[in-house]
Design a protein around this motif. Structure first.
Motif, PDB file in Angstrom:
ATOM      1  N   HIS A 115      17.584  11.504  -9.977  1.00 37.81           N
ATOM      2  CA  HIS A 115      16.985  11.512  -8.636  1.00 37.81           C
ATOM      3  C   HIS A 115      15.531  11.966  -8.688  1.00 37.81           C
ATOM      4  O   HIS A 115      14.655  11.388  -8.015  1.00 37.81           O
ATOM      5  N   ASP A 118      13.431   9.098 -10.142  1.00 34.54           N
ATOM      6  CA  ASP A 118      13.312   7.972  -9.206  1.00 34.54           C
ATOM      7  C   ASP A 118      12.408   8.306  -8.020  1.00 34.54           C
ATOM      8  O   ASP A 118      11.619   7.460  -7.573  1.00 34.54           O
ATOM      9  N   LYS A 119      12.499   9.533  -7.520  1.00 33.31           N
ATOM     10  CA  LYS A 119      11.768   9.919  -6.304  1.00 33.31           C
ATOM     11  C   LYS A 119      10.258   9.871  -6.501  1.00 33.31           C
ATOM     12  O   LYS A 119       9.512   9.600  -5.548  1.00 33.31           O
TER      13      LYS A 119
END
Length: 242
Positions: A115, A118-119
């Motif tokens: 996460h 990806d963020k």
């Protein structure tokens, strides 16, 4: 002298809030737990444990916390079993990132790390996708240096691979497992050693635009804030103020 010292990142960590400092204590406690299980609870025999205890004290971790972590790992107190796992991936601008973790739940950790990548425009990669770009080295950091040239000569005499000066002090790069020997030699000569550890050092650094640096630093911060993450290594040449 060459390279790029990561000391300003360490200094930034030390200056964080009490809550963040508590996270650092948690991370160090996990390191102690794994180290004791692998090499025993006596720092005179377990040199890795000796290094971690020194790191704990450098981060102002109370002695009670250190002793409790050792006792948990040695079975005197109930504790959690942690597993070491490393993730590799790419940050913005094709940068290389390695994330060392200690976890009791690999699925949770993998999801959290993915996460964070990806963020902020990165992507989690496969094992060994970027590790070939790094080499494990020893790192000894010295502050309050009165004569850098003399320190450099002393360090080279003791087998230093590289010497990196920044605004806060001087980082001595050594071969793996030679940092403790370097630390002891420099301390005998009267130098103020504030950090001694092993680290993954990239062969080459990459440059990002100012905007990319901001986004990349946010990704690193997000990764470092995860409880399961112990260290984040990368090959980005960050500006001091970044």
């Amino acid at each position: 002298m060459s390279g790029h010292s990561k000391w300003h990142n360490i200094q930034a960590k030390k200056g964080k809030t009490d809550a963040a400092r508590g996270k650092i204590f948690t991370k160090i406690g996990r390191e102690i737990a794994v180290c004791v299980k692998m090499g025993g609870a006596d720092p005179n025999v377990n040199s890795k444990l000796k290094d971690i205890i020194a790191k704990a004290k450098q981060n102002n971790m109370p002695n009670d916390n250190i002793e409790r972590s050792i006792k948990k790992a040695s079975g005197e107190l109930s504790g959690v079993n942690y597993e070491a796992i490393t993730y590799e991936g790419y940050g913005i601008g094709g940068s290389a990132v390695i994330v060392d973790c200690l976890t009791d739940n690999k699925n949770r950790t993998a999801g959290d790390v993915r996460h964070a990548f990806d963020k902020f425009g990165g992507s989690l990669g496969n094992t060994n996708c970027v590790s070939y770009l790094f080499n494990r080295k020893g790192s000894v950091y010295v502050t309050d240096v009165k004569d850098v040239d003399t320190l450099m000569l002393d360090a080279i005499e003791e087998g230093a691979v590289d010497v990196v000066e920044d605004e806060e002090g001087v980082e001595i790069i050594t071969e793996p497992n030679e940092h403790t020997k370097m630390q002891e030699a420099l301390e005998k000569k009267g130098y103020n050693v504030v950090s001694s550890e092993t680290a993954l050092v990239p062969d080459l650094y990459v440059d990002l635009t100012a905007e990319q640096q901001v986004k990349f630093q946010r990704m690193v911060d997000a990764l470092e804030d995860l409880d399961d993450v112990q260290e984040v290594y990368h090959n980005v040449n960050l500006d001091e103020e970044g």
